[in-house]
Motif scaffolding. Structure first.
Motif, PDB file in Angstrom:
ATOM      1  N   ASP A 146       0.855  -1.180   0.000  1.00 40.56           N
ATOM      2  CA  ASP A 146       0.000   0.000   0.000  1.00 40.56           C
ATOM      3  C   ASP A 146       0.894   1.234   0.000  1.00 40.56           C
ATOM      4  OD1 ASP A 146      -1.827   1.992   0.300  1.00 40.56           O
ATOM      5  OD2 ASP A 146      -2.672   1.287   2.193  1.00 40.56           O
ATOM      6  N   ALA A 147       0.841   1.978  -1.102  1.00 37.72           N
ATOM      7  CA  ALA A 147       1.747   3.118  -1.259  1.00 37.72           C
ATOM      8  C   ALA A 147       1.124   4.433  -0.821  1.00 37.72           C
ATOM      9  CB  ALA A 147       2.177   3.224  -2.725  1.00 37.72           C
ATOM     10  N   THR A 148      -0.042   4.378  -0.177  1.00 36.92           N
ATOM     11  CA  THR A 148      -0.750   5.617   0.160  1.00 36.92           C
ATOM     12  C   THR A 148       0.086   6.538   1.037  1.00 36.92           C
ATOM     13  OG1 THR A 148      -2.865   4.444   0.009  1.00 36.92           O
ATOM     14  CG2 THR A 148      -2.854   6.563   1.154  1.00 36.92           C
ATOM     15  N   GLU A 149       0.695   5.994   2.083  1.00 36.11           N
ATOM     16  CA  GLU A 149       1.491   6.821   2.985  1.00 36.11           C
ATOM     17  C   GLU A 149       2.720   7.374   2.275  1.00 36.11           C
ATOM     18  OE1 GLU A 149       2.222   9.138   5.925  1.00 36.11           O
ATOM     19  OE2 GLU A 149       0.440   7.844   5.895  1.00 36.11           O
ATOM     20  N   ASP A 150       3.307   6.574   1.375  1.00 34.55           N
ATOM     21  CA  ASP A 150       4.444   7.061   0.591  1.00 34.55           C
ATOM     22  C   ASP A 150       4.027   8.236  -0.289  1.00 34.55           C
ATOM     23  OD1 ASP A 150       6.302   5.276   1.581  1.00 34.55           O
ATOM     24  OD2 ASP A 150       5.889   3.758   0.072  1.00 34.55           O
ATOM     25  N   GLU A 185      -5.617   9.579  -1.470  1.00 32.11           N
ATOM     26  CA  GLU A 185      -6.727   8.627  -1.497  1.00 32.11           C
ATOM     27  C   GLU A 185      -7.257   8.437  -2.909  1.00 32.11           C
ATOM     28  OE1 GLU A 185      -8.034   6.665   0.914  1.00 32.11           O
ATOM     29  OE2 GLU A 185      -6.287   7.328   2.070  1.00 32.11           O
ATOM     30  N   ARG A 186      -7.336   9.508  -3.667  1.00 34.62           N
ATOM     31  CA  ARG A 186      -7.843   9.424  -5.034  1.00 34.62           C
ATOM     32  C   ARG A 186      -6.900   8.649  -5.953  1.00 34.62           C
ATOM     33  NH1 ARG A 186     -10.100  15.582  -6.219  1.00 34.62           N
ATOM     34  NH2 ARG A 186     -11.702  15.601  -4.590  1.00 34.62           N
ATOM     35  N   ALA A 187      -5.636   8.568  -5.568  1.00 37.19           N
ATOM     36  CA  ALA A 187      -4.656   7.873  -6.407  1.00 37.19           C
ATOM     37  C   ALA A 187      -4.893   6.373  -6.463  1.00 37.19           C
ATOM     38  CB  ALA A 187      -3.246   8.154  -5.894  1.00 37.19           C
ATOM     39  N   SER A 188      -5.541   5.806  -5.457  1.00 38.03           N
ATOM     40  CA  SER A 188      -5.838   4.359  -5.415  1.00 38.03           C
ATOM     41  C   SER A 188      -4.582   3.516  -5.648  1.00 38.03           C
ATOM     42  CB  SER A 188      -6.893   4.008  -6.472  1.00 38.03           C
ATOM     43  OG  SER A 188      -8.053   4.773  -6.313  1.00 38.03           O
ATOM     44  N   GLY A 189      -3.474   3.935  -5.035  1.00 38.98           N
ATOM     45  CA  GLY A 189      -2.240   3.173  -5.178  1.00 38.98           C
ATOM     46  C   GLY A 189      -1.468   3.476  -6.445  1.00 38.98           C
ATOM     47  N   GLN A 190      -1.902   4.455  -7.195  1.00 37.78           N
ATOM     48  CA  GLN A 190      -1.323   4.773  -8.497  1.00 37.78           C
ATOM     49  C   GLN A 190      -0.386   5.975  -8.376  1.00 37.78           C
ATOM     50  OE1 GLN A 190      -4.269   5.972 -11.313  1.00 37.78           O
ATOM     51  NE2 GLN A 190      -3.257   4.986 -13.024  1.00 37.78           N
ATOM     52  N   PHE A 191       0.904   5.716  -8.291  1.00 35.99           N
ATOM     53  CA  PHE A 191       1.865   6.794  -8.098  1.00 35.99           C
ATOM     54  C   PHE A 191       1.820   7.795  -9.243  1.00 35.99           C
ATOM     55  CE2 PHE A 191       4.552   5.872  -4.397  1.00 35.99           C
ATOM     56  CZ  PHE A 191       5.039   7.134  -4.139  1.00 35.99           C
ATOM     57  N   VAL A 192       1.516   7.321 -10.441  1.00 32.08           N
ATOM     58  CA  VAL A 192       1.494   8.214 -11.595  1.00 32.08           C
ATOM     59  C   VAL A 192       0.409   9.271 -11.434  1.00 32.08           C
ATOM     60  CG1 VAL A 192      -0.107   6.836 -12.996  1.00 32.08           C
ATOM     61  CG2 VAL A 192       1.595   8.280 -14.115  1.00 32.08           C
ATOM     62  N   ASP A 250     -14.861 -12.331  -6.211  1.00 34.23           N
ATOM     63  CA  ASP A 250     -14.807 -10.959  -6.710  1.00 34.23           C
ATOM     64  C   ASP A 250     -13.637 -10.873  -7.685  1.00 34.23           C
ATOM     65  OD1 ASP A 250     -15.322  -8.283  -7.017  1.00 34.23           O
ATOM     66  OD2 ASP A 250     -14.178  -7.686  -5.244  1.00 34.23           O
ATOM     67  N   CYS A 251     -13.724 -11.689  -8.745  1.00 33.84           N
ATOM     68  CA  CYS A 251     -12.523 -11.988  -9.515  1.00 33.84           C
ATOM     69  C   CYS A 251     -12.095 -10.883 -10.473  1.00 33.84           C
ATOM     70  CB  CYS A 251     -12.705 -13.293 -10.293  1.00 33.84           C
ATOM     71  SG  CYS A 251     -14.127 -13.263 -11.390  1.00 33.84           S
ATOM     72  N   LEU A 252     -12.982  -9.984 -10.836  1.00 34.25           N
ATOM     73  CA  LEU A 252     -12.633  -8.926 -11.773  1.00 34.25           C
ATOM     74  C   LEU A 252     -12.799  -7.580 -11.082  1.00 34.25           C
ATOM     75  CD1 LEU A 252     -11.837  -8.303 -14.731  1.00 34.25           C
ATOM     76  CD2 LEU A 252     -14.275  -8.025 -15.208  1.00 34.25           C
ATOM     77  N   ARG A 253     -11.715  -6.827 -11.013  1.00 32.40           N
ATOM     78  CA  ARG A 253     -11.800  -5.509 -10.383  1.00 32.40           C
ATOM     79  C   ARG A 253     -10.809  -4.569 -11.049  1.00 32.40           C
ATOM     80  NH1 ARG A 253      -7.668  -4.655  -6.636  1.00 32.40           N
ATOM     81  NH2 ARG A 253      -6.415  -6.489  -6.137  1.00 32.40           N
ATOM     82  N   LEU A 254     -11.048  -3.285 -10.878  1.00 30.45           N
ATOM     83  CA  LEU A 254     -10.169  -2.261 -11.418  1.00 30.45           C
ATOM     84  C   LEU A 254      -9.097  -1.913 -10.396  1.00 30.45           C
ATOM     85  CD1 LEU A 254     -12.699   0.203 -13.078  1.00 30.45           C
ATOM     86  CD2 LEU A 254     -10.989  -1.155 -14.270  1.00 30.45           C
ATOM     87  N   TYR A 255      -7.881  -1.720 -10.875  1.00 29.76           N
ATOM     88  CA  TYR A 255      -6.831  -1.257  -9.969  1.00 29.76           C
ATOM     89  C   TYR A 255      -7.065   0.196  -9.558  1.00 29.76           C
ATOM     90  CZ  TYR A 255      -3.733  -5.298 -10.546  1.00 29.76           C
ATOM     91  OH  TYR A 255      -3.177  -6.544 -10.512  1.00 29.76           O
ATOM     92  N   HIS A 256      -7.555   1.018 -10.491  1.00 32.46           N
ATOM     93  CA  HIS A 256      -7.589   2.453 -10.241  1.00 32.46           C
ATOM     94  C   HIS A 256      -8.932   3.064 -10.611  1.00 32.46           C
ATOM     95  CE1 HIS A 256      -3.363   1.784  -9.955  1.00 32.46           C
ATOM     96  NE2 HIS A 256      -3.237   1.538 -11.236  1.00 32.46           N
ATOM     97  N   LYS A 257      -9.483   3.860  -9.713  1.00 32.95           N
ATOM     98  CA  LYS A 257     -10.713   4.589  -9.998  1.00 32.95           C
ATOM     99  C   LYS A 257     -10.511   5.564 -11.147  1.00 32.95           C
ATOM    100  CE  LYS A 257     -14.004   7.814  -7.924  1.00 32.95           C
ATOM    101  NZ  LYS A 257     -13.783   8.844  -8.949  1.00 32.95           N
TER     102      LYS A 257
END
Length: 675
Positions: free
Chosen positions: A316-320, A352-359, A481-488
Motif C-alpha cells: 500500500d503506497a498511500t502513505e508514501d 486517497e484518489r490515487a488508489s495506489g497509483q503513483f502516476v 470478486d474476480c474482476l476488479r479495477l486497480y484504479h478509480k
C-alpha cells in the motif's frame, strides 16, 4: 589490426536496392582513403553510399556465404564493445546507450527519500543474498504503480555498491528501445566494459561467427555471454566470479514490441543467464501482461524459478504518496514564500484518489507546480476538477495519454484476431468497466461466465478481452470478486468524453445494450417442460452457467427498463418474453426469496407501465392486441404474487426500499417518485 565483418541489418540497407536483387544479406565494410568512398567500378559514385561517420567509406558486397567463396574485406576492429556501440550509433542501432539506467531518460523517475522503503529493502535484500535459491526476481504491477521508479532507484543503489552488471530499460515510445534486437549487444557492451578478459573473449566470439547478431536471442546469449564466461572459468582458474558485478536489471518488459519476443527473452534468460556457473541475479519489472504472467503462473516455466513481487496487490503506497506530496509542496512553499498554501487534508485527498497509483500524484504535482502558474489555484483545480465542454484545464492529461496508449495497443491486438471479427473492443471494455463498479445493475458485478453468456460470447471471453489490460484490471478466477479495477481514475477517464475522446462510450448506450442482451437471452431460452416445472430453480435441467445467466437476465431487466428501449420492449412482448418470465416466477419467488429486492423490482416495472401509453406503443408490434394482452396479463400476475409477500413496514406495496441505494436509485431518474 584485428578485423571482423559485421552484417548489415535490413533497416540499414541503402535505398535503391544496389547489388544482386536475390542477395538476402548485405555486408558493409569500411575502406579509408582520405575520407572518400572507394566504390567498386560497377557502383560508380552513388551519393547514397557516401560515408557519414568518421573517415569510414562504406562498400557493398553480397553475403559471401551465398555469392562469393572468399570473405569480404573486414571491418577494422580494436575492441568489441566499443565497436558494437560504433556500428549501432552510426548504422541503425545494434547497441542502444539510451537503454542504460543512467542514460535512458532526462530526469528519470525514481523513489523519493523515505518512500517505497519496504519494497526497496526487500528487493535489495534479495539481490544481495548471493546464496538465495531463486536467482530471478519478477516484479509485476499495474500501470502507474511506480515500477520504473523502483528500478531506477535500485539501479542507482547497485551502481554505488559496485554490483550493477547490466541495466536495460525498454520503452515503447523509443524505437531504439522497444525491440529485443539491441538487447544482447547492449548487455555485452556493459559486461565487456567492466572486464577486459570478457571483452577479449566476446571479440573472438564475433570473429568466429560474424552473423551472430542475426541469430536467435538464445544463440546470441550463448555466444557472447555464456561462452566467454565459461571460457574464462576454464582457462583462468584463479578468476573469482564473485568479485564481478552481478546484478542485472531489466525494466518495462511489457514495452518490448511483440508478446512472442517478450516470451523469447524470458526463455533465453532462463536457459542462459540463470545457468548454474554464472554469477547473475536478475530483476525484471513489467506490467502483468501475457508473456510474464503465463510464465509465472502455476505450470509456467518460471513459476518455481522466480521470486514474484506483485507490487499493486502487496504494498500500500498511500502513505508514501503523502510523504511525496508533502515534501514537494513544501518545496513549492519555499519557492513562493508561503508554507501554508496547502493543508494536510489536500494531501490526504490526493493520496486517497490515487488508489495506489503513483502516476496519479506525480501527474497532479506536475500540473500544480507549473512555474508560471499559481499553485494555490492549480491545487484547487485538481481537487475540484470535473471535465466540462470548453474547459481549458487538463490536470490529468498525462494520465489520459497513458490510458489511451494502453487501450489502443490492446484494441489492435484483440481485433487483429479473426475470431474476434465484429466485436467492438472498446465497447466491450466499457461494459466490463461499468459492470465492475456496479453502474449497470444494482445487483452488483456479474460473474465473468455469466457476463460472457449474456453478451453472447464464448465462456472465456472476459479473460480474452482483458488479456492485454492486466495493468488496469485484476482478474483471478479463484476469487468470487474476480474482476476488479486497480484504479478509480480509469473509470473517470472512460466516463468523460473530453478525456477519452475517440474511446468514449456513453453509459446510457451500455445500459441499453445490456437490457437488450437480457431480453434476447430470455426470449431465445427454450422452456419445454410439458407445462410441468421442477420444484426448485436449482433443478432446472440446464447447465449451471445458463441457469445463472437466465436468473441474472430476469433480475437485471426490471432495473434496466428506464433505458431508451421502448421498441425493444414491444418486440420482447411480441416474442412472449413476459410469458417466459411468468412461467419461471414460481421457482424464483420461493419463500426464502429476497422480498425487499422483488418489491423494488415490481415497483420499477409498475412505474414503467404507468409512465407509458402501452396502447400507443403496442401499435408498432406485429400483433398489437395480443402483445398488449400478454403484458397486461403478466402485470396482473405479478401484482397477485406481490400481494402474497409479507407487507412492508411502510405499508406501501410498490415503494422504493432499502435494497436500492441512493447511487443505484439515481441511475433511473424517472423513478424518483412513489406512485
Amino acid at each position: 589490426m584485428d578485423n571482423v565483418a559485421l552484417p548489415l541489418l535490413p533497416s540499414q540497407r541503402p535505398p535503391g536496392g544496389r547489388g544482386d536483387p536475390t542477395a538476402t544479406n548485405i555486408w558493409w565494410t569500411p575502406s579509408v582513403y582520405d575520407g572518400h568512398a572507394q566504390l567498386p567500378p560497377s557502383l560508380g559514385t552513388d551519393s547514397a553510399l557516401t560515408p557519414s561517420y568518421n573517415r569510414f567509406a562504406w562498400m557493398q558486397y553480397p553475403d559471401p556465404t551465398i555469392w562469393n567463396p572468399s570473405p569480404p574485406p573486414l571491418l577494422p576492429f580494436q575492441e568489441l564493445p566499443e565497436n558494437i556501440r560504433q556500428v549501432g550509433s552510426s548504422r541503425g542501432s545494434l547497441m542502444v546507450e539510451s537503454s542504460l539506467y543512467n542514460l535512458a531518460r532526462y530526469d528519470a523517475p525514481k523513489c523519493d527519500e523515505d518512500t517505497r522503503v519496504e519494497v526497496t529493502s526487500e528487493i535489495m535484500e534479495w539481490i544481495q543474498d548471493r546464496e538465495g535459491p531463486q536467482r530471478l526476481l519478477c516484479m509485476t504491477g499495474a500501470a502507474g504503480a511506480g515500477k520504473s521508479a523502483l528500478q531506477q532507484t535500485i539501479a542507482e543503489i547497485c551502481e554505488k555498491g559496485d554490483i550493477l552488471a547490466i541495466s536495460f530499460f525498454f520503452s515503447v515510445a523509443d524505437p531504439s528501445r522497444n525491440t529485443i534486437k539491441a538487447f544482447v549487444p547492449t548487455i555485452a557492451y556493459q559486461l565487456g566494459r567492466r572486464n577486459p578478459d570478457l571483452k577479449r573473449r566476446m571479440k573472438h566470439a564475433v570473429e568466429d561467427e560474424p552473423l551472430i547478431f542475426s541469430q536467435s536471442l538464445q544463440a546470441q546469449m550463448d555466444a557472447l555471454i555464456v561462452g566467454p564466461f565459461k571460457n574464462l572459468r576454464d582457462m583462468e582458474t584463479n578468476v573469482d566470479f564473485r568479485t564481478l558485478p552481478y546484478a542485472i536489471l531489466i525494466d518495462g518488459l511489457d514495452e518490448c514490441k511483440g508478446e512472442d519476443r517478450q516470451a523469447e527473452l524470458l526463455t533465453a534468460i532462463r536457459r542462459c543467464l540463470l545457468a548454474d556457473d554464472l554469477p547473475f541475479r536478475i530483476f525484471v519489472a513489467s506490467r502483468p501482461e501475457w508473456a510474464i504472467r503465463t510464465a509465472l503462473l502455476s505450470g509456467g516455466h518460471l513459476h518455481t524459478l522466480a521470486y514474484h513481487i506483485q507490487l499493486s496487490d502487496r504494498y500500500d503506497a498511500t502513505e508514501d504518496m503523502r510523504r511525496y506530496l508533502r515534501r514537494r509542496f513544501l518545496d513549492i512553499g519555499l519557492r513562493i514564500g508561503n508554507f501554508r498554501w496547502f493543508t494536510e487534508e489536500d494531501i490526504h485527498l490526493l493520496a486517497e484518489r490515487a488508489s495506489g497509483q503513483f502516476v496519479y500524484v506525480a501527474t497532479a504535482f506536475k500540473y500544480i507546480s507549473e512555474r508560471r502558474a499559481c499553485p494555490v489555484h492549480r491545487l484547487k483545480t485538481v481537487l475540484d476538477w470535473t471535465p466540462r465542454d470548453g474547459q481549458g484545464a487538463r490536470p490529468f492529461e498525462a494520465l489520459d495519454v497513458l490510458y489511451t496508449s494502453i487501450l489502443s495497443a490492446a484494441k489492435e491486438a484483440y481485433e487483429g484476431i479473426d475470431t474476434h471479427s465484429g466485436h467492438d473492443f472498446i465497447f466491450l471494455v466499457r461494459i466490463l468497466q461499468m459492470d465492475t463498479i456496479d453502474e449497470i445493475s444494482p445487483l452488483g458485478k456479474n460473474l465473468p461466465a455469466v457476463l460472457s453468456s449474456l453478451l453472447g460470447m464464448e465462456s472465456n471471453a472476459v479473460g480474452l478481452l482483458i488479456s492485454d489490460l492486466r495493468s488496469i484490471f485484476s482478474f483471478d478466477l479463484k476469487d468470487m470478486d474476480c474482476l476488479r479495477l486497480y484504479h478509480k481514475s480509469f473509470s473517470d477517464f472512460l466516463g468523460e468524453e473530453s478525456r477519452a475522446k475517440d474511446l468514449y462510450v456513453p453509459a446510457e448506450r451500455v445500459r441499453a445494450h445490456f437490457a437488450k442482451c437480457c431480453m434476447q437471452f430470455i426470449t431465445e431460452f427454450q422452456l419445454d417442460f410439458n407445462d410441468r416445472l421442477p420444484d426448485k430453480w436449482e433443478d432446472l435441467p440446464i447447465y449451471e452457467t445458463r441457469r445463472d445467466t437466465l436468473l441474472q437476465a430476469i433480475m437485471d431487466l426490471g432495473f434496466l427498463l428506464e433505458c431508451d428501449i421502448d421498441d425493444d420492449v414491444v418486440e420482447f412482448t411480441r416474442k412472449g418474453g413476459w410469458q417466459q418470465i411468468h412461467k419461471l416466477l414460481p421457482l424464483i419467488l420461493h419463500p426464502k426469496a429476497d422480498s425487499q429486492f422483488w418489491s423494488d423490482w415490481f415497483w420499477l416495472l409498475g412505474l414503467y407501465i404507468d409512465e407509458r401509453d402501452w396502447q400507443v406503443l403496442s401499435i408498432v408490434s406485429i400483433n398489437p392486441s395480443n402483445s398488449f394482452i400478454n403484458f397486461q396479463a403478466f402485470y396482473h400476475c405479478i401484482v397477485t404474487i406481490q400481494a402474497a409477500f409479507p407487507p412492508r413496514a411502510d405499508g406501501i406495496p410498490f415503494s422504493r426500499g432499502p435494497a436500492l441505494t441512493d447511487r443505484q436509485y439515481n441511475l433511473w431518474p424517472k423513478a424518483k417518485r412513489n406512485p
